[in-house]
Every structure is written in structure tokens, then in C-alpha cells.
Design an enzyme around this catalytic site. Structure first.
Site, PDB file in Angstrom:
ATOM      1  N   ASP A   8       0.852  -1.199   0.000  1.00  0.00           N
ATOM      2  CA  ASP A   8       0.000   0.000   0.000  1.00  0.00           C
ATOM      3  C   ASP A   8       0.888   1.249   0.000  1.00  0.00           C
ATOM      4  O   ASP A   8       1.788   1.375   0.832  1.00  0.00           O
ATOM      5  CB  ASP A   8      -0.864  -0.017   1.273  1.00  0.00           C
ATOM      6  CG  ASP A   8      -2.227   0.604   1.062  1.00  0.00           C
ATOM      7  OD1 ASP A   8      -2.533   1.026  -0.065  1.00  0.00           O
ATOM      8  OD2 ASP A   8      -3.000   0.638   2.045  1.00  0.00           O
ATOM      9  N   GLU A  18     -14.333   0.647  -1.432  1.00  0.00           N
ATOM     10  CA  GLU A  18     -14.509   0.690   0.029  1.00  0.00           C
ATOM     11  C   GLU A  18     -15.662   1.631   0.391  1.00  0.00           C
ATOM     12  O   GLU A  18     -15.748   2.765  -0.111  1.00  0.00           O
ATOM     13  CB  GLU A  18     -13.213   1.168   0.699  1.00  0.00           C
ATOM     14  CG  GLU A  18     -13.358   1.275   2.225  1.00  0.00           C
ATOM     15  CD  GLU A  18     -12.043   1.420   2.976  1.00  0.00           C
ATOM     16  OE1 GLU A  18     -10.973   1.397   2.341  1.00  0.00           O
ATOM     17  OE2 GLU A  18     -12.103   1.542   4.213  1.00  0.00           O
TER      18      GLU A  18
END
Ligand code: KIV
Length: 296
Positions: A99, A198
Site C-alpha cells: 500500500d 470501500e
């Protein structure tokens, strides 16, 4: 994992094929949803991999679930590299996604490639994830030019917490929903191999999933996505405090861990630990030479 090295090579514990970026992309429409979870160290990497995850995300959620911070914004690239190394030390069969932390892919194309390159070269990740839609296309192009595969991430993007005014579900009003559809299409067109959705209403996630030709991986985005991701501390029941409604806890390891710790403390204080069997014995001749009696 014991504190002493486990002599069993990882490969004999898990004979699955190594998961690659093309394999993840090809899973779109296969009918078998993709499984992703986070990991931040050797122990969580082994749990994720032996449990059969297709992808391990070394997420910047590290800042919250491991480092105890309020949000992900203070996570540094050095911290991400450090934890990515720990995960890849276990040679997982799952694809390892590194990430990109806040501000590591915002300044320039050159800096973005160098920073992603550290997650790959030093950390051992096989691809990177960045948050944001159309505004990231220049950086995504630079990464792809450098042969670094990119996973997109749109919707409730935690690094935008200040801009969003909190951790809020995105896409509930028409303009936002249209913007997310446009972002997903642009990311897929640009060449990302998968997109995390998300905090998006399930119906919208379903429409996006039908609209793009790369897998969507949902977290708080309903069942229509091509895969699902949960933070490993959440699914194992290791987080304390508020648990979002999209989390399903598959274990209550936090409670079990406190019970185990309580039992250990009790045993130490009462002298019940360690036992003779849990101690090393001095050979008799040495004991004799030392003038010490060894009792059975
Ligand atoms: O950092 C992270 O764990 C993530 C997942 C929640 C997708 O980005």
C-alpha cells in the site's frame, strides 16, 4: 510461530501455486470470488497465506491496527517498507500488494515511481495499491511505465478522511455515484489490474463491477463485488472499540489472548510455571561436579 526458526520450508506447508497479477485479473467473471486480507508481519502473513488468501495487502491500516494511531495519514514509506519486508519474509503464495502511504504518490511522477520501487525492491511486494480515481491517472501511468502493477482504490478512501469530513460511505448521492462510476472506468482503462471499492452502497458496487473489466474487491461494498477484503485484525477479533457493520468476526482471538495472558500471569505468580518438563536439566556429571543434587 515459535521464537525459534521453524525448520519446515514454507513450500511444504502450502503447495498452492503462487498467485500472480495476471491470475488475479483473469479471475474476473470466473465465478469464484477473490479473497484478500491484510498482513503486517510474519505471523499475520502466515495466517493469511495458510488460510488460503489469494492476496495479502500490506495495508496502511497498519497505522491504526498495529501502530495505534487515529487514522492512516502519518504512516511513512519507511514503515511500509519495514512491514512489507516482514510479510514477504514468509514467501507467501498469495500475491503481496504494497500500500502506498499518504503523500508517497502525490508530488511527482518521479517520486511516485521511486517510492513504489522501494516497496517492490526493498519490501518484496509484487504490486502496489494507491487511493483515488481520475486524479491519479498520471501517477498510475508512470507506475505502469515502470512495470509496476497497480491496484486502484476508490470510495471511502481513508487517506481522504479530512477532505471527506470523516470515514463516511461514499456514493449515496447521484453526483458522487456518477463520479465513482467514472473513476472506476478511468482506472480500468488506465490499466489497473483490480480496484478496491470501500464504503460504497452495495447496488452501486454491483453496477461498477458489471461496468469494468477488472476485478472489484469490496470492503463494506456488498456481495456483488468480484472479491472481498477485510483487515485481518478485524476478522480475527483482535481489534477493540467500534467494529464497523461490514466486519464479520470469524474468531475472538482478542478475548482468548487476554485469557491466555491471565493464566500465564497466575501460573508465574503461584509458581506453577515453569514445570520441571519445561526446564533444561543439568547433566548429572556436571551437576555432581558442581556439587549440586539433581532431583527428578
Ligand atoms: O489499508 C488497508 O487495510 C486498506 C484496506 C482496508 C483495503 O486499504
Amino acid at each position: 510461530m515459535s521464537t525459534y526458526p521453524d525448520p519446515t520450508p514454507t513450500s511444504s506447508r502450502d503447495d498452492r501455486k503462487k498467485v500472480s497479477v495476471p491470475a488475479v485479473k483473469a479471475a474476473k467473471g470466473s465465478g469464484t470470488p477473490l479473497v484478500m486480507t491484510t498482513a503486517y508481519d510474519a505471523a499475520t502473513a502466515r495466517i493469511a497465506d495458510l488460510g488460503g488468501a489469494d492476496m495479502i495487502l500490506v495495508g496502511d491500516s497498519l497505522g491504526m491496527v498495529v501502530l495505534g494511531r487515529e487514522d492512516t495519514l502519518k504512516v511513512t514509506l519507511d514503515e511500509m517498507v519495514h512491514h512489507t519486508k516482514a510479510v514477504t519474509s514468509q514467501n507467501p503464495k498469495a500475491l503481496v500488494v504494497g500500500d502506498m502511504p499518504f503523500l508517497s504518490y502525490h508530488v511527482s511522477r518521479e517520486e511516485t515511481v521511486r517510492n513504489a520501487g522501494r516497496l517492490i525492491q526493498e519490501g518484496g511486494a509484487e504490486c502496489v495499491k494507491i487511493e483515488g480515481g481520475r486524479k491519479r491517472l498520471r501517477m498510475i501511468g508512470a507506475l505502469l511505465d515502470a512495470e509496476i502493477p497497480v491496484m486502484g482504490h476508490i470510495g471511502l478512501t481513508p487517506q481522504s478522511v479530512n477532505a471527506m469530513g470523516g470515514f463516511k460511505v461514499q456514493g449515496k448521492v447521484l453526483e458522487q455515484a456518477e463520479a465513482l462510476l467514472g473513476d472506476a472506468a478511468a482506472l480500468a482503462e488506465a490499466g489497473v489490474f483490480a480496484i478496491v471499492l470501500e464504503g460504497v452502497p452495495a447496488e452501486l458496487a454491483g453496477i461498477i463491477t458489471q461496468d469494468v473489466d477488472v476485478p472489484t474487491i469490496g470492503i463494506g461494498a456488498g456481495a456483488a463485488c468480484d472479491g472481498q477484503v477485510l483487515v485481518i485484525h478485524d476478522l480475527l477479533g483482535l481489534t477493540s472499540g467500534h467494529v464497523p457493520k461490514f466486519v464479520r468476526q470469524y474468531a475472538d482471538l482478542g478475548t482468548q489472548a487476554v485469557q491466555a495472558m491471565t493464566a500465564f500471569a497466575e501460573d508465574v505468580r503461584t509458581g506453577a510455571f515453569p514445570s520441571r518438563e519445561e526446564s533444561y536439566a543439568l547433566p548429572e556429571d556436571v551437576a555432581g561436579a558442581l556439587g549440586t543434587l539433581v532431583s527428578d
